[in-house]
Enzyme design. Structure first.
Site, short mmCIF file in Angstrom:
data_model
loop_
_atom_site.label_atom_id
_atom_site.label_comp_id
_atom_site.label_asym_id
_atom_site.label_seq_id
_atom_site.Cartn_x
_atom_site.Cartn_y
_atom_site.Cartn_z
N CYS A 2 -82.70 9.27 14.75
CA CYS A 2 -81.57 9.60 15.62
C CYS A 2 -80.37 8.70 15.32
O CYS A 2 -80.51 7.54 14.96
CB CYS A 2 -81.95 9.39 17.07
SG CYS A 2 -83.36 10.37 17.57
N ARG A 27 -79.37 9.79 7.77
CA ARG A 27 -80.50 9.15 8.44
C ARG A 27 -81.63 10.13 8.72
O ARG A 27 -82.75 9.71 9.00
CB ARG A 27 -80.04 8.55 9.77
CG ARG A 27 -79.03 7.44 9.61
CD ARG A 27 -78.34 7.14 10.93
NE ARG A 27 -79.23 6.54 11.89
CZ ARG A 27 -79.38 5.24 12.08
NH1 ARG A 27 -78.70 4.40 11.35
NH2 ARG A 27 -80.20 4.77 12.98
N TRP A 73 -83.71 13.31 15.79
CA TRP A 73 -84.90 13.47 14.95
C TRP A 73 -86.06 13.55 15.94
O TRP A 73 -86.40 12.56 16.58
CB TRP A 73 -85.02 12.27 14.02
CG TRP A 73 -86.09 12.38 12.99
CD1 TRP A 73 -86.01 13.02 11.78
CD2 TRP A 73 -87.40 11.78 13.03
NE1 TRP A 73 -87.19 12.86 11.09
CE2 TRP A 73 -88.06 12.12 11.83
CE3 TRP A 73 -88.09 11.01 13.98
CZ2 TRP A 73 -89.36 11.71 11.55
CZ3 TRP A 73 -89.37 10.61 13.69
CH2 TRP A 73 -89.99 10.96 12.49
N ASN A 99 -81.47 6.79 21.24
CA ASN A 99 -82.25 6.65 20.01
C ASN A 99 -83.42 5.73 20.35
O ASN A 99 -83.21 4.67 20.91
CB ASN A 99 -81.36 6.03 18.91
CG ASN A 99 -82.13 5.68 17.66
OD1 ASN A 99 -83.28 6.06 17.50
ND2 ASN A 99 -81.49 4.95 16.76
N GLY A 100 -84.65 6.17 20.04
CA GLY A 100 -85.81 5.34 20.35
C GLY A 100 -86.87 6.15 21.07
O GLY A 100 -86.80 7.38 21.11
N GLU A 480 -95.52 4.16 -6.28
CA GLU A 480 -94.14 4.47 -5.89
C GLU A 480 -93.72 5.84 -6.45
O GLU A 480 -93.10 6.65 -5.76
CB GLU A 480 -93.20 3.36 -6.39
CG GLU A 480 -91.72 3.69 -6.35
CD GLU A 480 -91.20 4.10 -4.98
OE1 GLU A 480 -91.91 3.92 -3.96
OE2 GLU A 480 -90.09 4.65 -4.94
N LYS A 484 -92.41 9.15 -4.33
CA LYS A 484 -91.11 9.80 -4.57
C LYS A 484 -91.29 11.30 -4.76
O LYS A 484 -90.56 12.11 -4.20
CB LYS A 484 -90.48 9.16 -5.81
CG LYS A 484 -89.01 9.11 -5.82
CD LYS A 484 -88.38 7.91 -5.15
CE LYS A 484 -88.91 7.63 -3.79
NZ LYS A 484 -88.58 6.36 -3.25
N GLU A 487 -92.30 12.99 -1.33
CA GLU A 487 -91.35 13.08 -0.22
C GLU A 487 -90.23 14.06 -0.44
O GLU A 487 -89.73 14.65 0.51
CB GLU A 487 -90.82 11.70 0.18
CG GLU A 487 -89.86 11.05 -0.78
CD GLU A 487 -89.24 9.78 -0.20
OE1 GLU A 487 -89.05 8.84 -0.98
OE2 GLU A 487 -88.92 9.71 0.99
N HIS A 503 -114.35 7.68 -10.35
CA HIS A 503 -115.19 7.37 -9.19
C HIS A 503 -115.06 8.41 -8.08
O HIS A 503 -115.42 8.14 -6.94
CB HIS A 503 -114.87 5.97 -8.66
CG HIS A 503 -115.20 4.89 -9.64
ND1 HIS A 503 -116.50 4.55 -9.97
CD2 HIS A 503 -114.41 4.10 -10.40
CE1 HIS A 503 -116.49 3.59 -10.86
NE2 HIS A 503 -115.23 3.30 -11.15
N LYS A 598 -83.88 8.43 7.06
CA LYS A 598 -83.54 7.31 6.17
C LYS A 598 -83.92 5.97 6.81
O LYS A 598 -84.55 5.14 6.19
CB LYS A 598 -82.05 7.35 5.84
CG LYS A 598 -81.61 6.25 4.88
CD LYS A 598 -82.20 6.47 3.50
CE LYS A 598 -81.78 5.41 2.50
NZ LYS A 598 -82.65 5.45 1.30
O1 M6R Z 1 -85.42 0.75 5.06
P1 M6R Z 1 -86.81 0.41 4.59
O2 M6R Z 1 -86.84 -0.02 3.19
O3 M6R Z 1 -87.48 -0.58 5.49
O4 M6R Z 1 -87.61 1.76 4.72
C1 M6R Z 1 -88.97 1.82 4.49
C2 M6R Z 1 -89.43 3.23 4.22
O5 M6R Z 1 -89.19 4.03 5.35
C3 M6R Z 1 -88.70 3.83 3.03
O6 M6R Z 1 -88.85 3.06 1.89
C4 M6R Z 1 -89.23 5.26 2.74
O7 M6R Z 1 -90.54 5.18 2.31
C5 M6R Z 1 -88.34 5.94 1.71
N1 M6R Z 1 -87.88 7.19 2.21
C6 M6R Z 1 -89.03 6.24 0.45
O8 M6R Z 1 -88.17 6.81 -0.48
#
Ligand code: M6R
Length: 603
Positions: A2, A27, A73, A99-100, A480, A484, A487, A503, A598
């Protein structure tokens, strides 16, 4: 997550709110709304979908000089127009954005509001009814009614409240969720992050948890929940508006991938002196030197960046490094060493899970460092020390340049600590030269975009799943790389330690199952090639990403050699491009993947 924006003063509130909401889009959100006060009339407009959908619903009568806006959100209740913010009291006098997460919203409803009708399912609607009850039924002033509600509400929140009978005031309060005041000439603003206000002002004021702010066009009054006035200095933010645009790029993510060589060079100028010595805060260095164990706490990509740095950190500092998933550690820390040092990795500096751990670390009195891309962010303010990545705003939900920037920043810290300890390993590691080579290597990879696009077309365009494998450092990169792909392209993809496939997981390999093997380490590359054979002989289709020193002529993508400590930075870039291509070739919204935000500011 949010986003909140609000303004009161001598400006066109509708324009400011809409521009602010557009800046908060990155965000992540599913619906949006604004409330605008025009003195003799007020307007509340909400919409599901994008800000452009909200804009299309605005008539010319939606005008005024004060208002609050919100991107939602969904947490409590579906993403519907009814559940979108702002929410109102039953008589529509009080208007609230939030927000929260209000943890005790059910108890509040049952105890204080048993006879109220609610339009939707949100916890926020309960909060605004509660505020209205104290003011309208119990005869309190708006400020006292708001305070009374705050004394009952439990959980995380950033609130902006308006009273339709007093269009010149916005009441603001926060606990655990980010919120910032923007100061202008004849107007004042409130917002979840500076980026949404930077067009209007570069002068900001922090709000701390459990503080309340009363905003008028010419004044900003901060107080604690007991009414004690708080004096707070403002500061000037260094944000550059041009950095927020995406220029000619189709998506922010591609722009941000392309910016990585610049980020590497920026970090060299930031953390190294012209003679190659380190320019890292000596207090941080001393604090790490004293530690018997380094704990890296992070989430998502930042967590993966912690793993991508672990081998280097341990080698250069001679200190064991343990990783903690922030969302787990918030609920209970494992047995800690005697002299722990905590490093919080966070692009946004606002991740609620990481903050929860930091609060505990502070209670325990342990030293901490936040490595973040956002100066003045919550994690930065609350940790003992901060190191900034300085990668420029990262707008795409998928984090790219923050990952590589975090590893590079940690390299400067590790080298500085190792040199201070007199460790030969650190003295011999020419970080400036090696990071310059990394920047060049990334540039070479970036010139392979067409080749990568063709690989994606052949391998990943229609698949529902994929497997990424590697050993040692390459395994961490596989983690990682798979995050990527998942997501932004919605391909179910797992990053595996290559040796683990046999395994269990190898039973999932069938004809045309895509796999990607990462090969950068001469010690183990042959073993991973063995796993590639195992996948191929079961019909899987394997793409190999190999560093020059271990490459064969028939490898699909070859990455220029870099120092092993920095290999995660170089090896991840082709996988970022693969994820980007998969998402864009599938016609998806690369920058705003579904369900994601974000800055993840709720637990
Ligand atoms: O702002 P942050 O680095 O603390 O965020 C952590 C994760 O939410 C963030 O890295 C998320 O996994 C990304 N969308 C990945 O691309």
């Amino acid at each position: 997550m949010c986003g909140i924006v609000g303004v009161v003063g001598n400006k066109n509130a509708t324009d400011i709110l809409m521009q602010g909401l557009e800046k908060l889009e990155y965000r992540g959100y599913d619906s949006a709304g604004i409330f605008v006060e025009g003195g003799d009339h007020a307007s509340l407009v909400k919409s599901v979908g994008r800000i452009r959908d909200l804009r299309s619903k605005l008539g010319i009568d939606v005008s005024g000089t004060a208002g609050i806006g919100h991107t939602r959100w969904a947490t409590h209740g579906q993403p519907t127009e009814t559940n979108a913010h702002p929410h109102t009291s039953m008589d529509e006098r009080f208007v609230l954005v939030h927000n929260g997460v209000i943890e005790n919203f059910k108890e509040i409803r049952d105890e204080y509001l048993p006879h109220d009708d609610f339009k939707g399912q949100t916890d926020t609607e309960i909060a605004v009814h509660l505020i209205a009850k104290f003011i309208e039924e119990d005869g309190m002033s708006v400020l006292d009614g708001f305070k009374k509600a705050l004394s009952i509400i439990e959980g995380s929140y950033a609130f902006a409240l308006m009273d339709a009978q007093d269009p010149d005031t916005i009441y603001v309060a926060k606990n655990k969720s980010p919120l910032l005041i923007g100061l202008g000439d004849g107007y004042n603003m409130v917002c979840s992050d500076a980026m949404a206000m930077i067009r209007e002002t570069s002068e900001f004021m922090e709000i701390h948890d459990k503080e309340l702010v009363i905003l008028h066009k010419d004044s900003v009054e901060v107080q604690d929940y007991y009414g004690n006035p708080v004096t707070r200095k403002s500061y000037t933010a260094q944000l550059d508006l041009s950095e927020i645009g995406k220029g000619t790029y189709p998506f922010y993510m591609l722009k941000e991938i392309d910016e990585q060589p610049t980020v590497m060079r920026h970090l060299i100028s930031e953390y190294a002196n012209p003679d190659g010595t380190m320019k890292v805060d000596s207090e941080v260095v001393k604090a790490v030197q004293k530690a018997d164990r380094i704990y890296i706490i992070a989430a998502g990509t930042s967590y993966n960046a912690g793993y991508g740095s672990k081998i280097m950190l341990e080698a250069l500092t001679d200190t064991p490094v343990e990783l903690g998933v922030a969302s787990e550690w918030g609920y209970g820390m494992p047995l800690l060493s005697k002299k722990p040092f905590f490093i919080f990795l966070s692009q946004s500096g606002e991740t609620a899970d990481s903050r929860q751990v930091l609060v505990k670390v502070n209670e325990l009195g342990y030293p901490s460092l936040t490595i973040t891309n956002v100066p003045g962010s919550t994690l930065s303010r609350e940790a003992t020390y901060t190191m900034l990545i300085g990668a420029g705003p990262e707008i795409a939900v998928a984090s790219t340049k923050a990952y590589t920037g975090q590893i590079a920043t940690l390299a400067f810290l590790a080298k500085a600590v190792g040199v201070a300890d007199g460790r030969k390993e650190a003295q011999d590691f020419d970080l400036v030269k090696e990071l310059s080579l990394v920047a060049q290597g990334i540039e070479a990879t970036l010139s392979e975009k067409e080749k990568i696009a063709a690989i994606v077309k052949d391998l990943l365009l229609t698949t529902r799943n994929a497997f990424y494998i590697g050993r040692k450092q390459d395994y961490f990169v596989a983690m990682e790389a798979s995050l990527k792909l998942k997501e932004i392209s919605y391909v179910q993809c797992e990053g595996f330690a290559a040796g683990e496939l046999k395994h269990g997981t190898i039973s999932l390999i069938e004809k045309d199952t895509p796999a990607l093997a990462l090969l950068s380490d001469p010690e183990v590359a042959q073993h991973t090639r063995g796993n590639v054979m195992e996948i191929s002989s079961r019909g899987g289709k394997v793409v190999t990403v190999a560093m020059e020193r271990v490459a064969n002529a028939d490898d699909d993508i070859i990455v220029g050699d870099v120092h092993p400590y920095l290999s995660a930075i170089a090896m991840v870039v082709p996988t970022q491009l693969i994820a980007y291509e998969t998402s864009s070739q599938r016609g998806l919204d690369v920058d705003k993947p579904r369900n994601l935000a974000k800055a993840v500011t709720v637990e």
